[in-house]
Design an enzyme around this catalytic site. Structure first.
Site, PDB file in Angstrom:
ATOM      1  N   CYS A 166       0.830  -1.195   0.000  1.00  0.00           N
ATOM      2  CA  CYS A 166       0.000   0.000   0.000  1.00  0.00           C
ATOM      3  C   CYS A 166       0.872   1.256   0.000  1.00  0.00           C
ATOM      4  O   CYS A 166       2.050   1.211   0.364  1.00  0.00           O
ATOM      5  CB  CYS A 166      -0.937   0.002   1.212  1.00  0.00           C
ATOM      6  N   ASP A 489      -4.949  -6.005  66.157  1.00  0.00           N
ATOM      7  CA  ASP A 489      -5.699  -7.252  66.312  1.00  0.00           C
ATOM      8  C   ASP A 489      -7.195  -6.955  66.375  1.00  0.00           C
ATOM      9  O   ASP A 489      -7.627  -5.817  66.555  1.00  0.00           O
ATOM     10  CB  ASP A 489      -5.267  -7.983  67.581  1.00  0.00           C
TER      11      ASP A 489
END
Length: 674
Positions: A166, A489
């Site tokens: 192309c 915790d």
């Protein structure tokens, strides 16, 4: 449209009517060389950025011009064609008024005058006293463009074009590295390339040949279409006109780019991608566009490079692989402006919003397979890879394979494909957004992260979920990642200014928030639960999160612990703890976290301690410690795994009943005014 003899430059519709360009003098003279006699173009001087018609008069041009150091030019106007002007540049006059010999692209005054009179138009001489710094080019109708190939490129262009390449790929292999030619419509490029490659003999033959009757030509052309389409040849279409019938090449897939620089550069495809973007629901102010090409394109480009290099070698020239314009670069040159125009936002390589297109071409997938036998060490199975023939692996193999071996196993030039490649995926994604703040935890029955053991959930919620689920909904993100400066915790509260945290929101669709929006989001989180509260909520960068992680091991933390002791004590029995400063302890990995932490002995510092007597078996202990210290183990000793500990210091057995985090001394994120 006018085509200059030689075919190096041509006029084209590139700028809309009324376009004005201001250019430097050297660019002006370069353009004027190719614009003389062109319809619809006006050139003149721009004085102090304002258009000013140069003084002059209608006269016949002379070969000798009066004036010193003046720039002279000829402008002519055709009365029959409104707003059509042609311009020819003369030379610069020297001291004394003698005209220099015309330089490159300049014509003698007599020649220009004769040309003007022969065309039956009026001529006008315009001059000024001194050269200007800016010149003006005004396009009143039509547009200007340059065809990028020169006479030296004709051999390569003809070779590639004859093999099914192309025009845009021909530009790439002719090392055309400026953007404008690639952006022209494909059909126009195809037509101009044919004009460029047509020889003078071809033109003479076309002019001298007696055209056959229209009916015969139509029948012959239709028969050619059927025959060539059945044999896989170039498809043609017939354009019917009042006076003649023309044959024009139709779009066939390029043998190098497989159609990527053809139909996938057209506005129709760009609109299809933009429709996908607009329907995805993302907020964005710019975007980055990425493409993934089939790996066999590298093989085909390599084959074409060997072909062109061989042809150029016959002319004593060379072509390196790095000299070729990369397919991805050319594609971006064409598509970036189209995306910006369609979506109304700039294309920015640093944007967090990415639009990606994945191309595939199953017909030519086997083009790469011969490389696996020639370079087997380049193709090794990898995780998350569907095929070993990745682009990087193919490029690596092409660097290793010898040219003669490649030519034996792959055609040079490559064969033309029967179909175009296809865009198999069009995807949108937004980079992660980060939200930071501080949280307070008031419950002694709430873990920081989901508590799941052996697939069974122990508690119904967590700090992470209470915060992140709200963010996930508002930002419309797919998922999140929660992190914090340390952790507490499940039975430990976090008080004071709270613990710094950050949430990474993956692939959010909503990203534009004002400070008021963030403040309302913070209130929404705080109202949703009485177990936590959030403060200083804000958007941050990924790099800023590093400040939070740095503080985990470097900064200090303050705690408050309720301690029980087995023996009866008086206030004076615990006062000695207040005097201990920077006490060093050694902590072996606690038994309660040994399942998730490596076994090690960690040295930690207890900077200060302050006691408050409650009764003969209880007292409150306030500690300021090095980050990473296990406070519970420091109190009860963890069966002798932490030395010294509160029990050993008091010659008894101690245990901890309650623990609160009073402060986390990390100066991040910045405090906000409520």
């Amino acid at each position: 449209m006018a085509l200059r003899k030689g075919g190096t430059l041509m006029l084209r519709s590139l700028f809309p009517q009324g376009t004005v360009l201001r250019v430097a003098p050297n660019i002006f003279f370069f353009l004027s060389h190719y614009l003389r006699g062109t319809e619809g173009v006006k050139l003149g001087r721009c004085h102090r950025h304002r258009w000013r018609e140069a003084p002059g008069k209608r006269t016949r041009l002379r070969s000798r011009v009066e004036g010193t150091g003046a720039e002279e030019r000829l402008a002519w106007t055709c009365p029959r064609l409104p707003r059509r002007r042609g311009v020819g540049v003369l030379g610069r006059t020297e001291a004394g008024g003698s005209l220099r010999e015309p330089g490159p692209g300049q014509r003698d005054a007599n020649e220009l005058s004769a040309a003007a009179e022969g065309a039956g138009v009026r001529s006008e001489l315009e001059s000024s006293d001194r050269p200007r710094q800016l010149w003006r080019l005004e396009v009143s109708e039509g547009l200007l463009s340059m065809f990028p190939l020169a006479e030296k490129d004709k051999t390569i262009a003809r070779l590639l074009f004859s093999t099914g390449t192309c025009p845009r790929c021909i530009f790439r292999f002719c090392c055309v590295d400026f953007h404008a030619p690639y952006k022209l419509p494909y059909k126009d490029l195809l037509r101009e390339l044919e004009n460029f490659l047509r020889t003078e003999d071809d033109a003479l033959t076309l002019e001298a040949t007696e055209p056959p009757p229209k009916k015969i030509r139509l029948q012959d052309t239709e028969a050619q279409i059927d025959d060539r389409s059945q044999n896989g040849g170039e498809m043609t279409t017939v354009v019917k006109d009042e006076n003649m019938v023309l044959e024009k090449p139709y779009l066939n897939a390029c043998n190098l780019c497989l159609g990527i620089l053809q139909e996938f550069c057209e506005k129709k495809f760009i609109k299809k991608v933009c429709q996908k973007v607009e329907s995805s629901g993302y907020e964005f102010v710019n975007l980055v566009f990425s493409v993934s090409f089939p790996p066999q394109l590298s093989v085909r480009e390599h084959a074409a490079w060997l072909l062109v290099k061989q042809e150029m070698g016959k002319q004593g020239l060379s072509l390196g692989r790095d000299d070729i314009v990369q397919l991805k670069e050319a594609y971006k040159w064409i598509t970036y402006p189209l995306f910006s125009e369609e979506l109304g936002v700039p294309v920015d390589g640093k944007s967090l919003f990415e639009v990606s297109v994945i191309f595939a071409h199953p017909e030519t997938d086997e083009d790469c397979h011969f490389l696996s036998t020639s370079c087997p060490d380049c193709f090794k199975p990898a995780k998350n890879k569907q095929s070993v023939f990745t682009r990087m692996a193919v490029v690596k193999a092409l660097d290793k394979i010898k040219e003669e071996d490649f030519r034996k196993k792959f055609p040079c030039p490559p064969n033309s494909p029967k179909v175009f490649c296809s865009a198999v995926e069009i995807e949108c994604a937004h980079g992660a957004v980060f939200v930071a703040g501080r949280y307070n935890k008031y419950s002694r029955n709430l873990p920081q992260t989901p508590w799941i053991i052996d697939g069974e959930r122990k508690l119904e919620s967590s700090v992470e979920e209470l915060i992140s689920n709200q963010l996930l909904t508002v930002f419309k993100a797919e998922s999140f990642n929660f992190s914090s400066s340390g952790r507490e915790d499940v039975d430990v509260r976090t008080l004071g200014n709270g613990r710094p945290f950050a949430v990474e929101l993956v692939n959010p669709r909503r990203v534009r928030f004002t400070s008021q929006d963030i403040k309302e989001l913070q209130q929404k989180i705080n109202i949703s639960s009485d177990k936590i509260q959030v403060r200083d909520l804000q958007l941050v960068t990924k790099e800023a999160i590093g400040h939070m992680k740095e503080g985990e091991e470097v900064k200090t933390k303050t705690y408050s612990a309720l301690v029980w002791i087995d023996k009866a004590i008086q206030k004076k029995d615990i006062e000695f703890l207040d005097g201990l400063k920077d006490l060093q302890i050694n902590q072996k990995t606690p038994l309660r976290v040994l399942h998730r932490r490596p076994l090690a002995i960690r040295a930690r510092i207890i900077h200060t301690m302050e006691t408050h007597y409650i009764d003969e078996h209880h007292f409150r202990l306030h500690l300021k410690t090095q980050a990473g210290t296990y406070i519970k183990e420091f109190v009860h000793g963890d069966f002798g795994r932490t030395k010294p500990n509160i029990g050993s210091l008091m010659n008894g057995t101690a245990d901890i009943l309650e623990l609160d985090v009073e402060s986390v001394d990390v100066d991040w994120p910045p405090a906000l005014d409520d």
